[in-house]
Design a protein around this motif. Structure first.
Motif, PDB file in Angstrom:
ATOM      1  N   TRP A   7      -1.386  14.521  -0.395  1.00 34.28           N
ATOM      2  CA  TRP A   7      -2.535  13.536  -0.335  1.00 34.28           C
ATOM      3  C   TRP A   7      -2.751  12.958  -1.540  1.00 34.28           C
ATOM      4  N   LEU A   8      -2.532  13.878  -2.738  1.00 36.32           N
ATOM      5  CA  LEU A   8      -2.795  13.063  -3.775  1.00 36.32           C
ATOM      6  C   LEU A   8      -2.026  11.748  -4.019  1.00 36.32           C
ATOM      7  N   PHE A   9      -0.643  12.221  -3.679  1.00 36.46           N
ATOM      8  CA  PHE A   9       0.311  10.754  -3.966  1.00 36.46           C
ATOM      9  C   PHE A   9      -0.043   9.709  -3.075  1.00 36.46           C
ATOM     10  N   LEU A  10      -0.478  10.096  -1.770  1.00 33.19           N
ATOM     11  CA  LEU A  10      -1.039   8.992  -1.066  1.00 33.19           C
ATOM     12  C   LEU A  10      -2.071   8.190  -1.671  1.00 33.19           C
ATOM     13  N   VAL A  11      -3.125   9.002  -2.055  1.00 34.22           N
ATOM     14  CA  VAL A  11      -4.316   8.372  -2.791  1.00 34.22           C
ATOM     15  C   VAL A  11      -3.923   7.320  -3.927  1.00 34.22           C
ATOM     16  N   LEU A  12      -3.140   8.021  -4.730  1.00 35.24           N
ATOM     17  CA  LEU A  12      -2.541   7.216  -5.793  1.00 35.24           C
ATOM     18  C   LEU A  12      -1.925   6.107  -5.189  1.00 35.24           C
ATOM     19  N   LEU A  13      -0.819   5.991  -4.420  1.00 36.60           N
ATOM     20  CA  LEU A  13      -0.207   4.981  -3.928  1.00 36.60           C
ATOM     21  C   LEU A  13      -1.117   3.791  -3.293  1.00 36.60           C
ATOM     22  N   ALA A  14      -2.169   4.337  -2.720  1.00 37.38           N
ATOM     23  CA  ALA A  14      -3.026   3.330  -2.029  1.00 37.38           C
ATOM     24  C   ALA A  14      -3.848   2.723  -3.356  1.00 37.38           C
ATOM     25  N   GLY A  15      -4.146   3.270  -4.363  1.00 35.77           N
ATOM     26  CA  GLY A  15      -4.913   2.596  -5.479  1.00 35.77           C
ATOM     27  C   GLY A  15      -4.033   1.757  -6.245  1.00 35.77           C
ATOM     28  N   LEU A  16      -2.818   2.027  -6.197  1.00 35.67           N
ATOM     29  CA  LEU A  16      -1.680   1.012  -6.843  1.00 35.67           C
ATOM     30  C   LEU A  16      -1.659  -0.130  -6.140  1.00 35.67           C
ATOM     31  N   LEU A  17      -1.557   0.118  -4.705  1.00 28.53           N
ATOM     32  CA  LEU A  17      -1.313  -0.853  -3.860  1.00 28.53           C
ATOM     33  C   LEU A  17      -2.395  -1.856  -3.729  1.00 28.53           C
ATOM     34  N   LEU A  18      -3.703  -1.265  -3.999  1.00 30.63           N
ATOM     35  CA  LEU A  18      -4.884  -2.180  -4.020  1.00 30.63           C
ATOM     36  C   LEU A  18      -4.735  -3.033  -5.309  1.00 30.63           C
ATOM     37  N   GLN A  19      -4.467  -2.335  -6.709  1.00 29.77           N
ATOM     38  CA  GLN A  19      -4.459  -3.206  -7.881  1.00 29.77           C
ATOM     39  C   GLN A  19      -3.483  -4.300  -7.620  1.00 29.77           C
ATOM     40  N   LEU A  20      -2.366  -3.968  -6.837  1.00 31.68           N
ATOM     41  CA  LEU A  20      -1.292  -5.237  -6.756  1.00 31.68           C
ATOM     42  C   LEU A  20      -1.912  -6.160  -5.978  1.00 31.68           C
ATOM     43  N   PHE A  21      -2.728  -5.781  -4.759  1.00 29.70           N
ATOM     44  CA  PHE A  21      -3.330  -6.842  -4.040  1.00 29.70           C
ATOM     45  C   PHE A  21      -4.275  -7.826  -4.863  1.00 29.70           C
ATOM     46  N   PHE A  22      -5.062  -7.190  -5.722  1.00 28.40           N
ATOM     47  CA  PHE A  22      -6.006  -7.875  -6.599  1.00 28.40           C
ATOM     48  C   PHE A  22      -5.157  -8.881  -7.621  1.00 28.40           C
ATOM     49  N   VAL A  23      -4.041  -8.176  -8.041  1.00 26.15           N
ATOM     50  CA  VAL A  23      -3.228  -9.173  -8.766  1.00 26.15           C
ATOM     51  C   VAL A  23      -2.727 -10.376  -8.150  1.00 26.15           C
ATOM     52  N   VAL A  24      -2.122 -10.042  -7.006  1.00 25.92           N
ATOM     53  CA  VAL A  24      -1.766 -11.297  -6.292  1.00 25.92           C
ATOM     54  C   VAL A  24      -2.853 -12.184  -5.938  1.00 25.92           C
ATOM     55  N   ARG A  25      -3.955 -11.556  -5.493  1.00 24.11           N
ATOM     56  CA  ARG A  25      -5.280 -12.548  -5.219  1.00 24.11           C
ATOM     57  C   ARG A  25      -5.606 -13.318  -6.377  1.00 24.11           C
ATOM     58  N   ILE A  26      -5.648 -12.907  -7.464  1.00 26.11           N
ATOM     59  CA  ILE A  26      -6.064 -13.587  -8.548  1.00 26.11           C
ATOM     60  C   ILE A  26      -4.839 -14.788  -9.204  1.00 26.11           C
ATOM     61  N   ALA A  27      -3.738 -14.091  -8.980  1.00 22.19           N
ATOM     62  CA  ALA A  27      -2.578 -15.075  -9.236  1.00 22.19           C
ATOM     63  C   ALA A  27      -2.675 -16.364  -8.323  1.00 22.19           C
ATOM     64  N   ALA A  28      -3.040 -16.044  -7.121  1.00 18.84           N
ATOM     65  CA  ALA A  28      -2.936 -17.114  -6.189  1.00 18.84           C
ATOM     66  C   ALA A  28      -4.128 -18.061  -6.658  1.00 18.84           C
ATOM     67  N   MET A  29      -5.140 -17.685  -7.311  1.00 20.71           N
ATOM     68  CA  MET A  29      -6.096 -18.542  -7.594  1.00 20.71           C
ATOM     69  C   MET A  29      -5.865 -19.731  -8.651  1.00 20.71           C
ATOM     70  N   LEU A  30      -4.701 -19.387  -9.365  1.00 20.18           N
ATOM     71  CA  LEU A  30      -4.133 -20.560 -10.392  1.00 20.18           C
ATOM     72  C   LEU A  30      -3.873 -21.788  -9.668  1.00 20.18           C
ATOM     73  N   VAL A  31      -3.711 -21.682  -8.099  1.00 20.92           N
ATOM     74  CA  VAL A  31      -3.363 -22.989  -7.553  1.00 20.92           C
ATOM     75  C   VAL A  31      -4.024 -23.223  -6.388  1.00 20.92           C
ATOM     76  N   ILE A  32      -4.699 -22.079  -5.651  1.00 23.09           N
ATOM     77  CA  ILE A  32      -5.431 -22.168  -4.463  1.00 23.09           C
ATOM     78  C   ILE A  32      -6.927 -21.911  -4.684  1.00 23.09           C
ATOM     79  N   ASP A  33      -7.762 -22.778  -4.219  1.00 23.21           N
ATOM     80  CA  ASP A  33      -9.299 -22.461  -4.337  1.00 23.21           C
ATOM     81  C   ASP A  33      -9.792 -21.356  -3.254  1.00 23.21           C
ATOM     82  N   PRO A  34     -10.288 -20.124  -3.517  1.00 23.53           N
ATOM     83  CA  PRO A  34     -10.627 -19.187  -2.779  1.00 23.53           C
ATOM     84  C   PRO A  34     -11.671 -19.782  -1.902  1.00 23.53           C
ATOM     85  N   GLN A  35     -11.493 -19.271  -0.558  1.00 23.47           N
ATOM     86  CA  GLN A  35     -12.244 -20.018   0.555  1.00 23.47           C
ATOM     87  C   GLN A  35     -13.486 -19.084   0.767  1.00 23.47           C
ATOM     88  N   SER A  36     -13.489 -18.097   0.344  1.00 20.25           N
ATOM     89  CA  SER A  36     -14.416 -17.143   0.350  1.00 20.25           C
ATOM     90  C   SER A  36     -14.565 -15.873  -0.480  1.00 20.25           C
TER      91      SER A  36
END
Length: 262
Positions: A7-36
């Motif tokens: 359970w702790l591993f899954l929570v940690l993995l989910a947290g890491l994936l969420l941070q990766l999602f944030f990194v990708v979203r922000i990186a995309a904003m270099l060239v893509i205007d956020p729609q919302s």
């Protein structure tokens, strides 16, 4: 025990994936205007559920199509150290903490005095005191120390809940935004997504809504009035003739030359 570790591993993995999602979203904003933003989506849902319709005004415009008066006014009003800090203005944050601590002390003292007054009243006239509820003590206004980058991090990707976990995530996202985007891009995204009224988002929509002109043509005073609204846009939208807004706007307009642009 194995189930706990799994359970702790899954929570940690989910947290890491969420941070990766944030990194990708922000990186995309270099060239893509956020729609919302997360905040815009929550506001759209609120308007639909409360009013049964979605009256929404927003139009993305490039940085060059936003009046420098508005850029300077927002910086002067919201974050005068914007171009120099790393996303967090530690001096402003410390001052905000100090002011809030003093306000809490004044509240505690007022509550204590109110309780003593109620006790004295009860001893003199128990029947009247029992029938008269104690006068509520007004809670102090919480003063924030958030920078433009912190406000963008919160509105762009996070919920509006007030928890230590969310505040920590806001801090991490603030550092990510500053590391991956330059100040001009941060300000461009902020000005195109910040709330300026009920269903009014972004500089272009605000300029058209309040002054019937493009954001590029805002005067220094008009820009200052919009900047003053930012802490409480829905409230000030209902008070177009507010003496506070007019007076504060004059102060901000006089400070525009001191606001440094990225």
């Amino acid at each position: 025990m194995k189930a706990l570790w799994r359970w702790l591993f899954l929570v940690l993995l989910a947290g890491l994936l969420l941070q990766l999602f944030f990194v990708v979203r922000i990186a995309a904003m270099l060239v893509i205007d956020p729609q919302s933003t997360a905040f815009e989506r929550s506001e759209a849902w609120r308007l639909l559920t409360e009013k049964g319709e979605l009256r929404w005004r927003q139009q993305w415009v490039p940085y060059s199509a936003i009046s420098n008066h508005l850029k300077r006014a927002v910086i002067a009003s919201e974050d005068d150290g914007f171009v120099n800090h790393d996303g967090v203005d530690w001096d402003a944050l410390e001052k905000a903490w100090q002011k809030n601590a003093l306000a809490e002390q004044r509240l505690a003292k007022a509550q204590e005095q109110a309780a003593k007054a109620q006790a004295r009243s009860a001893s003199k006239n128990p029947a009247h005191a029992a029938a008269t509820p104690p006068k509520p003590v007004k809670a102090p206004k919480v003063i924030g120390g958030s920078t433009i980058t912190q406000q963008l991090a919160k509105n762009l990707l996070l919920s509006g809940e007030r928890t230590l976990l969310r505040k920590g995530q806001e801090f991490a996202l603030t550092l990510l935004l500053e590391a991956m985007l330059d100040k001009q891009r941060i300000l461009e995204i902020y000005l195109n997504n910040v709330e300026w009224g009920d269903g009014v988002f972004g500089a272009e929509a605000a300029a058209q809504h309040y002054f019937r002109k493009p954001a590029a043509q805002l005067s220094s005073y008009e820009a200052a009035r919009l900047a003053v609204m930012l802490p409480r846009p829905k409230y000030f939208e209902k008070l177009p003739n507010s003496s506070y807004v007019a007076g504060r706007a004059r102060v901000i307009a006089n400070r525009l030359d001191n606001a440094e642009l990225p």
